[in-house]
Design a protein around this motif. Structure first.
Motif: not given
Length: 147
Positions: A1-12, A55-59, A79-83, A88-89
């Motif tokens: 499964m591509s990362l893009k598809a995994k993101l879509q499934e995880d969003l659902k 990039k998002q992780l660094k921010q 921020a820790e929760a978002e990190i 995971e990805y």
């Protein structure tokens, strides 16, 4: 499964489970991916998506540092929760020992002898550690090995 598809499934799943942190982070990643695709008029592969996530992780890490300086514990925890969600990805992160070994090998490959060679070393290390190590940690290890 591509990362893009995994993101879509995880969003659902996040929407179903009412996981607001994961939902907001995944939505933000997907928006950034979409923006890059529109800008470049190409579809991003997993490597480019890892760049977006890195990039998002660094921010988030930079923001966490600033929040800690301002004594905003609520924002530090957020921020820790978002990190955690972003991690995971990404591929399995390198340990400090593994990273130090890569740094030493690269220094000898490049033939670096002083801090003037820092740019060459970092350019050579970056492809080897893509998405698997924090740039600040790499930088610190290179500096400590050059001294």
């Amino acid at each position: 499964m591509s990362l893009k598809a995994k993101l879509q499934e995880d969003l659902k799943l996040a929407m179903k489970n009412k996981d607001t942190v994961k939902k907001s982070v995944v939505t933000l990643i997907r928006a950034e991916i979409k923006q890059r695709e529109v800008d470049t008029r190409t579809e991003l592969g997993d490597d480019e998506i890892i760049d977006v996530i890195t990039k998002q992780l660094k921010q988030r890490r930079d923001a966490k540092t600033e929040f800690a300086k301002a004594s905003r514990d609520d924002l530090v925890q957020e921020a820790e929760a978002e990190i955690e969600v972003l991690m995971e990805y990404l591929p399995q992160q390198l340990s400090k020992e593994e990273l130090n070994e890569i740094v030493k090998d690269t220094i000898s490959e490049v033939g670096a002898t002083s801090m003037k060679d820092m740019g060459k070393i970092m350019a050579a290390i970056k492809p080897k550690t893509k998405g698997r190590a924090d740039g600040k940690m790499i930088n610190e290890l290179v500096k400590s090995n050059l001294q």
